[in-house]
Write a protein that holds these residues in place. Structure first.
Motif, PDB file in Angstrom:
ATOM      1  N   PRO A 137       0.768  -0.676  -0.054  1.00 30.45           N
ATOM      2  CA  PRO A 137      -0.185   0.378  -0.164  1.00 30.45           C
ATOM      3  C   PRO A 137       0.506   0.705   0.072  1.00 30.45           C
ATOM      4  O   PRO A 137       1.829   0.992   0.599  1.00 30.45           O
ATOM      5  CB  PRO A 137      -0.774   0.206   1.161  1.00 30.45           C
ATOM      6  N   GLY A 138       0.251   1.918  -1.441  1.00 27.77           N
ATOM      7  CA  GLY A 138       1.877   3.437  -1.244  1.00 27.77           C
ATOM      8  C   GLY A 138       2.506   3.561  -2.573  1.00 27.77           C
ATOM      9  O   GLY A 138       3.194   4.259  -2.996  1.00 27.77           O
ATOM     10  N   VAL A 139       2.060   2.432  -3.563  1.00 24.49           N
ATOM     11  CA  VAL A 139       2.764   2.610  -4.673  1.00 24.49           C
ATOM     12  C   VAL A 139       1.424   2.515  -5.503  1.00 24.49           C
ATOM     13  O   VAL A 139       0.020   2.068  -5.508  1.00 24.49           O
ATOM     14  CB  VAL A 139       3.160   0.597  -4.582  1.00 24.49           C
ATOM     15  N   TYR A 140       2.042   3.619  -6.506  1.00 24.14           N
ATOM     16  CA  TYR A 140      -0.040   4.109  -6.805  1.00 24.14           C
ATOM     17  C   TYR A 140       0.417   4.499  -8.446  1.00 24.14           C
ATOM     18  O   TYR A 140       1.952   4.879  -8.958  1.00 24.14           O
ATOM     19  CB  TYR A 140      -0.176   5.093  -6.849  1.00 24.14           C
ATOM     20  N   GLY A 221       9.260  -1.577   3.288  1.00 20.88           N
ATOM     21  CA  GLY A 221       8.182  -1.134   4.059  1.00 20.88           C
ATOM     22  C   GLY A 221       7.380  -2.741   4.569  1.00 20.88           C
ATOM     23  O   GLY A 221       7.755  -3.859   3.720  1.00 20.88           O
ATOM     24  N   HIS A 222       6.772  -2.490   5.119  1.00 18.80           N
ATOM     25  CA  HIS A 222       5.648  -3.702   6.106  1.00 18.80           C
ATOM     26  C   HIS A 222       4.639  -3.931   5.626  1.00 18.80           C
ATOM     27  O   HIS A 222       3.978  -4.790   4.697  1.00 18.80           O
ATOM     28  CB  HIS A 222       5.992  -4.423   6.922  1.00 18.80           C
ATOM     29  N   ASP A 223       3.334  -2.780   6.489  1.00 23.73           N
ATOM     30  CA  ASP A 223       2.496  -2.515   5.743  1.00 23.73           C
ATOM     31  C   ASP A 223       1.859  -1.513   4.946  1.00 23.73           C
ATOM     32  O   ASP A 223       0.848  -1.653   3.996  1.00 23.73           O
ATOM     33  CB  ASP A 223       1.912  -2.537   7.572  1.00 23.73           C
ATOM     34  N   ARG A 224       2.708  -0.871   4.941  1.00 23.88           N
ATOM     35  CA  ARG A 224       2.835   0.262   4.011  1.00 23.88           C
ATOM     36  C   ARG A 224       4.282   0.604   3.341  1.00 23.88           C
ATOM     37  O   ARG A 224       5.143  -0.009   4.286  1.00 23.88           O
ATOM     38  CB  ARG A 224       2.320   1.850   4.665  1.00 23.88           C
ATOM     39  N   VAL A 225       4.491   1.042   2.521  1.00 23.77           N
ATOM     40  CA  VAL A 225       5.149   2.050   1.983  1.00 23.77           C
ATOM     41  C   VAL A 225       6.264   2.916   3.157  1.00 23.77           C
ATOM     42  O   VAL A 225       5.646   3.652   3.787  1.00 23.77           O
ATOM     43  CB  VAL A 225       5.190   3.219   0.794  1.00 23.77           C
ATOM     44  N   VAL A 248      13.349   8.202   1.984  1.00 24.98           N
ATOM     45  CA  VAL A 248      12.092   7.750   3.247  1.00 24.98           C
ATOM     46  C   VAL A 248      11.574   8.592   2.276  1.00 24.98           C
ATOM     47  O   VAL A 248      11.275   9.772   2.246  1.00 24.98           O
ATOM     48  CB  VAL A 248      12.901   8.550   4.656  1.00 24.98           C
ATOM     49  N   VAL A 249      10.278   7.763   1.833  1.00 31.26           N
ATOM     50  CA  VAL A 249       9.048   8.606   1.705  1.00 31.26           C
ATOM     51  C   VAL A 249       8.070   7.166   2.236  1.00 31.26           C
ATOM     52  O   VAL A 249       7.951   6.002   2.882  1.00 31.26           O
ATOM     53  CB  VAL A 249       9.090   8.648  -0.079  1.00 31.26           C
ATOM     54  N   ASP A 250       6.616   8.364   1.294  1.00 34.73           N
ATOM     55  CA  ASP A 250       5.593   7.412   1.752  1.00 34.73           C
ATOM     56  C   ASP A 250       4.561   7.272   1.170  1.00 34.73           C
ATOM     57  O   ASP A 250       3.393   6.402   0.572  1.00 34.73           O
ATOM     58  CB  ASP A 250       4.886   7.844   3.292  1.00 34.73           C
ATOM     59  N   ALA A 251       4.906   6.984  -0.798  1.00 31.09           N
ATOM     60  CA  ALA A 251       4.292   7.114  -1.467  1.00 31.09           C
ATOM     61  C   ALA A 251       5.238   7.109  -2.717  1.00 31.09           C
ATOM     62  O   ALA A 251       6.136   7.765  -3.031  1.00 31.09           O
ATOM     63  CB  ALA A 251       3.325   7.929  -1.823  1.00 31.09           C
ATOM     64  N   ILE A 252       5.465   6.533  -3.705  1.00 32.56           N
ATOM     65  CA  ILE A 252       5.270   6.258  -5.005  1.00 32.56           C
ATOM     66  C   ILE A 252       4.737   6.105  -5.855  1.00 32.56           C
ATOM     67  O   ILE A 252       3.561   5.378  -5.625  1.00 32.56           O
ATOM     68  CB  ILE A 252       6.823   4.053  -4.547  1.00 32.56           C
ATOM     69  N   CYS A 253       5.371   6.996  -6.823  1.00 36.42           N
ATOM     70  CA  CYS A 253       4.191   6.995  -7.920  1.00 36.42           C
ATOM     71  C   CYS A 253       4.425   6.666  -9.500  1.00 36.42           C
ATOM     72  O   CYS A 253       5.745   7.143  -9.438  1.00 36.42           O
ATOM     73  CB  CYS A 253       4.199   8.564  -8.136  1.00 36.42           C
ATOM     74  N   LEU A 254       4.281   5.691 -10.134  1.00 30.66           N
ATOM     75  CA  LEU A 254       4.837   5.262 -11.094  1.00 30.66           C
ATOM     76  C   LEU A 254       3.940   6.098 -12.793  1.00 30.66           C
ATOM     77  O   LEU A 254       2.695   5.800 -12.441  1.00 30.66           O
ATOM     78  CB  LEU A 254       4.237   4.069 -11.417  1.00 30.66           C
TER      79      LEU A 254
END
Length: 612
Positions: A137-140, A221-225, A248-254
């Motif tokens: 979760p967090g890979v978009y 990450g384990h449960d999220r990015v 250190v990020v909480d989201a990855i945008c492809l």
């Protein structure tokens, strides 16, 4: 008894720019929208347009310098005025020999239609990328980020890594910054930026680095990015050991490309061919957008992955051809006009791949004929004047058409790099506010300092006299300056901020940032700073209880466990009294936040009625 299918003159699959212009062309030409149906899976007509908050390139005939969501509204309004029916949240589940089957998700019903003509404007799907933990979760995908952010007003993260430096990746990075997110970096496996440099320059001067010849290796990450690992790649796009970098990020945008949605086209019996220059597998078609099936036409990203402007033009070409067959009218003049528009847009270098792909379909588009030289003169010193930093030949000319003094020209072809006649330029700033790439600046040298006018689309809007940190084209701090003036553009929100900069920095400074306030928080629960407390003490309030009543200090969830002692220290320092001489203040229950529900349950258990 089997229900007969509903009869239509034309069904259009996809309510994006190509589908909407196709419907407009048909309805206008035959004089009515009756018997024309647009079907789309989305909750809003417009395809990707409602997600696009940036201004479009091109020319004014196709909404140049208008933001994408506004273009969508205009096209949808036109379709509605013509009486064309739009069915949203509806999927074409299949195209059969005896008709077309739709599934209406709102009413949970299947419907059966037959149409004389079909226009497929089904768009494209985002490509994905294989890397470790890519299902966290967090890979978009970039489209999902834009949908959440610009349609649903939900920011899917606070700190992003963008993978892909094409136009989509660059645009999403800028929009994320506008929304208040942090973009740590943009990663691109190629050796060059794939999108327009004006888009890249916008994010670079805001401090976002672009790592060329790099790819993502892993989401952490384990449960999220919680982070990402990138690495440099060789000429075969293989990671080079020892070049890893961690963010250190909480989201990855492809944003790694698109591929045409060909499923329905294949179901019609249209011939599908592999054409990588056009985006992958695409339907074979002619210059009129007709497939190998006589009554099936295509337009937009289904025919080739390009910009929304070419999608709109292709929609018109397909629509006019369908209308010509439905009505028997000669619409060749309108068709040829749109073909000329398409040829003009595709002359530039960014259409080279598409041109080569269409050559294999025996469809020919001319190339060249545009200005490629960047202007070297910056005009006479001391005069307020525009400086254009648009280094590529891209199909765009709002600077030319908006200039009230006729000082700007792109050389006769819309792909030409613009030039300024400084004898005519008045420094009015209209071009700065109109430029979709935010690539035009204003400059003036004064006796003791210089002025730089910056296009600005962020919040907060700075105020005159405010001190700022000056940034160069790479977002690096190069000094301090001051806000000289702000011209607000309330209509389309591209403002001009004039900076007072040191002499000699007028061709270096291209952005700014407001200095960060280093606040010393005393009460973290209520966000009360040392400065807040000292200001109230200076007003004559020197009692802890009075400070609490004025500032709410110590009234948060911790009950003052952290801030009470710090506040007493500040009182001691400001008043000169010993801490032992200052009243501690009252210690009131409850010592921790207690839910009312717990109190009610206690009374219910005791059989005591609570007053309402």
């Amino acid at each position: 008894m089997v229900k007969s299918p509903k009869k239509l003159k034309a069904i259009i699959v996809g309510a994006g720019p190509a589908g909407l212009t196709g419907a407009i062309a048909i309805a206008e030409s035959i004089g009515s929208g009756e018997g024309i149906l647009i079907v789309d899976e989305g909750i809003e007509a417009g395809g990707q347009l409602p997600k696009q908050t940036h201004k479009f390139f091109g020319h004014e005939g196709f909404f140049a310098s208008v933001r994408g969501f506004e273009i969508g509204k205009r096209l949808v309004n036109k379709v509605n005025q013509l009486g064309v029916q739009i069915k949203l949240q509806t999927t074409v589940t299949g195209i059969y020999e005896n008709g077309i089957v739709l599934y209406d998700r709102v009413n949970n019903i299947v419907e059966h239609y037959q149409a004389d003509y079909i226009l497929l404007a089904t768009g494209a799907t985002e490509k994905f990328l294989a890397f470790k933990n890519n299902t966290l979760p967090g890979v978009y995908g970039a489209g999902a980020v834009q949908t959440l952010m610009n349609q649903y007003k939900v920011l899917p993260g606070s700190s992003f890594l963008i993978v892909g430096a094409g136009n989509i990746g660059l645009i999403v990075a800028y929009q994320l910054i506008q929304a208040g997110a942090k973009v740590k970096a943009i990663v691109e496996a190629s050796s060059k930026v794939g999108g327009y440099m004006v888009h890249a320059n916008k994010v670079k001067r805001l401090g976002v680095p672009i790592y060329l010849n790099h790819t993502i290796l892993e989401a952490i990450g384990h449960d999220r990015v919680e982070g990402a690992v990138i690495a440099q790649v060789n000429e075969k796009f293989q990671p080079i050991p020892g070049t890893e970098k961690e963010f250190v990020v909480d989201a990855i945008c492809l944003a790694v490309g698109l591929q045409p949605n060909i499923e329905l086209a294949a179901q019609t019996g249209a011939k599908i061919v592999y054409m990588p220059e056009l985006g992958g597998y695409v339907p074979l078609r002619d210059e009129n957008m007709k497939t190998t099936v006589d009554n099936v036409y295509i337009a937009g990203d289904l025919s080739s992955i390009e910009e929304a402007t070419t999608a709109m033009i292709e929609g018109y070409i397909a629509g006019y051809n369908i209308a010509q067959k439905l009505s028997g009218k000669d619409l060749s003049e309108k068709i040829n006009q749109m073909k000329s528009e398409l040829a003009e847009f595709r002359k530039g270098p960014f259409s080279a791949k598409v041109r080569s792909g269409l050559e294999k379909f025996n469809i020919h588009f001319p190339a060249g004929g545009y200005r490629e030289k960047v202007q070297e003169s910056f005009g006479p010193k001391g005069k307020l004047r525009a400086i254009i930093e648009c280094p590529q030949a891209i199909p765009c000319n709002p600077c030319e058409t908006s200039c009230p003094s006729g000082a700007i020209n792109v050389g006769g072809n819309i792909n030409g790099i613009p030039e300024i006649d400084y004898e005519k330029c008045t420094g009015c700033g209209v071009c700065v506010m109109k430029c979709p790439g935010l690539a035009i600046f204003l400059v003036q040298e004064k006796e003791d300092y210089s002025i730089v006018g910056i296009p600005y689309e962020l919040l907060p809007i700075p105020e005159k006299g405010q001190e700022v940190e000056l940034l160069d084209r790479d977002g690096k701090v190069v000094g301090r300056g001051q806000i000289e003036n702000v011209i607000l553009n309330k209509r389309d929100k591209t403002h001009v901020v004039f900076l007072k900069v040191p002499t000699g920095m007028e061709n270096v400074v291209r952005s700014f940032t407001l200095p960060k306030e280093d606040k010393e928080y005393v009460c973290r629960c209520e966000e009360i700073t040392k400065e807040d407390i000292e200001r109230v003490i200076d007003l004559g309030i020197t009692d802890y209880e009075e400070l609490r009543r004025v500032l709410r200090i110590g009234m948060g969830p911790c009950g003052g466990k952290t801030c009470r002692a710090l506040t007493l220290q500040i009182l001691s320092q400001k008043t000169g009294r010993a801490i032992s001489d200052i009243e501690l203040g009252m210690f009131r229950p409850p010592v921790i936040p207690t839910p009312f529900e717990a109190i009610v349950k206690y009374h219910e258990k005791k059989g005591v009625e609570c007053d309402e």
